[in-house]
Design an enzyme around this catalytic site. Structure first.
Site, PDB file in Angstrom:
ATOM      1  N   SER A 244     -15.040  17.165  23.759  1.00  0.00           N
ATOM      2  CA  SER A 244     -14.456  18.422  23.276  1.00  0.00           C
ATOM      3  C   SER A 244     -13.269  18.750  24.181  1.00  0.00           C
ATOM      4  O   SER A 244     -13.000  18.030  25.143  1.00  0.00           O
ATOM      5  CB  SER A 244     -15.489  19.541  23.355  1.00  0.00           C
ATOM      6  OG  SER A 244     -15.790  19.799  24.719  1.00  0.00           O
ATOM      7  N   LYS A 245     -12.595  19.841  23.872  1.00  0.00           N
ATOM      8  CA  LYS A 245     -11.420  20.239  24.660  1.00  0.00           C
ATOM      9  C   LYS A 245     -11.754  20.347  26.137  1.00  0.00           C
ATOM     10  O   LYS A 245     -10.949  20.006  26.996  1.00  0.00           O
ATOM     11  CB  LYS A 245     -10.912  21.591  24.167  1.00  0.00           C
ATOM     12  CG  LYS A 245     -10.041  21.454  22.940  1.00  0.00           C
ATOM     13  CD  LYS A 245      -8.957  22.514  22.908  1.00  0.00           C
ATOM     14  CE  LYS A 245      -8.022  22.245  21.746  1.00  0.00           C
ATOM     15  NZ  LYS A 245      -8.107  23.223  20.689  1.00  0.00           N
ATOM     16  N   ARG A 246     -12.939  20.827  26.412  1.00  0.00           N
ATOM     17  CA  ARG A 246     -13.416  20.989  27.785  1.00  0.00           C
ATOM     18  C   ARG A 246     -13.317  19.667  28.570  1.00  0.00           C
ATOM     19  O   ARG A 246     -13.076  19.640  29.757  1.00  0.00           O
ATOM     20  CB  ARG A 246     -14.871  21.458  27.691  1.00  0.00           C
ATOM     21  CG  ARG A 246     -15.614  21.669  28.954  1.00  0.00           C
ATOM     22  CD  ARG A 246     -16.904  22.421  28.614  1.00  0.00           C
ATOM     23  NE  ARG A 246     -17.753  21.666  27.690  1.00  0.00           N
ATOM     24  CZ  ARG A 246     -18.645  20.758  28.093  1.00  0.00           C
ATOM     25  NH1 ARG A 246     -18.793  20.499  29.359  1.00  0.00           N
ATOM     26  NH2 ARG A 246     -19.393  20.116  27.207  1.00  0.00           N
ATOM     27  N   GLY A 248     -11.168  17.254  27.969  1.00  0.00           N
ATOM     28  CA  GLY A 248      -9.829  16.651  27.939  1.00  0.00           C
ATOM     29  C   GLY A 248      -9.487  16.071  26.574  1.00  0.00           C
ATOM     30  O   GLY A 248      -8.665  15.173  26.475  1.00  0.00           O
TER      31      GLY A 248
END
Ligand code: GLU
Length: 464
Positions: A244-246, A248
């Protein structure tokens, strides 16, 4: 004996978002596989979802591919432009009895869904119109064209990564080929395009594995040869959770902005699922030489920014000084007047850097204006005793004939020995006077890179 078929691969992104890290890896594997086999790599923009496809996303994909150096062998093709051909094939299936018109209303289909939901079963079309004749439909009723999927038996695939994959045909319902507005669906378009483009290997994420089962049925009904499917496991974060965005999961443009080199991204992305022994750092030429689908693992790869930093640091270290200098100056135009010094410093700068930004930060001492402002941590080292040593060294250094690292180092070390001082004692004072912070190569190099006049003037400013 017939000639082996020329390998043709494709990357088929939907332009509904950025080129994220998973898509970039898919593109890279298709590219590397085609290059390895001397085949062709094609780019097909799957823009059939008109409402969600944007020009911005299209540009981001093309920019991302260009930055990553994943050159296609033909201009990109656009799926939407082939709609007439997709419609033609749907009608071919209809004429052959492999597809049928379905006149169910949206409400009827919703009711089937609801019933399935209540029964805890997969949402599926119940086949109302499968064996009914279109003449039984009320006049002027809109219809969709559905694929007449086999209802019993199995569909089998030899996936180049996942191995033997078997689907029970009972799990698939009769999917829509053409919507009531006559527009083709993804499942039809992808099959027709891959066939028309002569794609021999479909390499993509395993979120498409079930689609491959459905697509294989369509290929069979058209009597077309199946391409070789290769479904890669998805990428997870370093903690094993879905990326996920978390973790990267950003667009590739974000990695460019963070200061990663495209060759390092190619290297790192290749290692997400593929391996060549224990080789961690390799060139793109080596990737192309070594790449094979046999060496793509089934387990989800883990995306790890620390490893990416490590790989990037190795590629920075191997990159040409002139090239890195140009990139550093592009990132910080204020360094332009110091271009020659930046280039001279580059062998030292690149050794210390993980990202391009580190080169900029470590070169900043060259452009610093006198008197140098000193950060709090270092200021205390400019005490009376140290300033006296700097003053004495200023005189000695001034007498040096050649202003290069070696004589500078010998001169300072000679002084320290004579004074029975340890370098650790005086180095921070030098650093305070010359740089003002801890971001630079070692002080002998800093003295040399600044040039005699600037270096001695910076010292003098502090000595008073
Ligand atoms: N357009 C699809 C996607 O972006 C890929 C289709 C395919 O590779 O077959 O997920």
């Amino acid at each position: 004996m017939s000639e082996p078929k020329k390998v043709i691969t494709r990357f088929a992104p939907s332009p509904t978002g950025f080129l994220h890290i998973g898509g970039a890896r898919t593109a890279l594997f298709n590219w590397a596989f085609a290059r390895h086999h001397g085949g062709s790599f094609l780019l097909r923009i799957e823009d059939t979802d008109r409402a969600r496809s944007t020009q911005e996303a299209m540009d981001a994909i093309l920019d991302g591919m260009a930055w990553l150096g994943l050159d296609a062998d033909a201009p990109p093709s656009f799926q939407h432009a082939q709609a007439d051909r997709h419609v033609e094939v749907a009608h071919q299936l209809l004429a052959a009895g492999q597809a049928y018109k379905c006149f169910c209303t949206a409400e009827e289909v919703e009711a089937m869904r609801e019933a399935a939901r209540q029964a805890g079963e997969p949402l599926r079309y119940d086949g109302t119109w499968r064996d009914r004749d279109a003449s039984q439909a009320p006049a002027d009723t809109p219809f969709v064209i559905r694929f007449k999927a086999p209802q019993s038996g199995e569909t089998r695939l030899q996936d180049a990564i996942q191995g033997d994959v078997t689907f029970a045909n009972a799990q698939f319902d009769d999917l829509i080929l053409l919507r009531s507005d006559g527009s083709p669906t993804y499942m039809l378009s992808v099959v027709v395009d891959d066939y028309d483009m002569g794609v021999t290997h479909v390499i993509r994420g395993d979120d498409h594995l079930t689609n491959a089962g459905r697509q294989a049925q369509i290929y069979a009904s058209l009597d077309w040869d199946l391409p070789i499917f290769a479904h890669m496991s998805l990428i997870h974060g370093a903690d094993g959770a879905k990326l996920s965005k978390r973790h990267g999961a950003l667009g590739v443009d974000a990695y460019r902005d963070m200061g990663y080199l495209p060759e390092a991204m190619r290297n790192y992305l290749a290692r997400l699922g593929w391996s060549h022994g224990d080789d961690e750092v390799f060139s793109t030429a080596q990737l192309v030489e070594w790449f094979s689908l046999d060496a793509v693992g089934k387990a989800p790869a883990r995306f790890d920014m620390e490893k990416l930093d490590y790989v990037n640091a190795q590629h920075l270290n191997q990159a040409e000084d002139a090239d890195l200098t140009a990139q550093t100056l592009a990132l910080d135009p204020d360094l332009a007047p110091f271009a020659a010094q930046v280039q001279a410093a580059m062998p030292l700068l690149k050794e210390r850097a993980s990202r391009l930004g580190d080169l900029v930060a470590d070169a900043a001492f060259l452009k610093a204006k006198r008197p140098i402002s000193v950060d709090e941590k270092l200021a205390k080292h400019l005490n009376e005793a140290n300033l006296a040593h700097l003053a004495a060294l200023h005189v000695t250094l001034n007498g040096l004939e050649a202003w290069t690292t070696q004589p500078i180092e010998a001169c300072i070390k000679g002084y320290m020995e004579a004074q029975e001082l340890k370098m650790g004692k005086l180095a921070p004072a030098f650093r305070a006077a010359l740089v003002g912070n801890s971001q630079s190569p070692g002080i002998f190099d800093v003295l040399s890179l600044l040039g005699r006049d600037e270096a001695l003037s910076r010292l003098k400013d502090k000595i008073g």
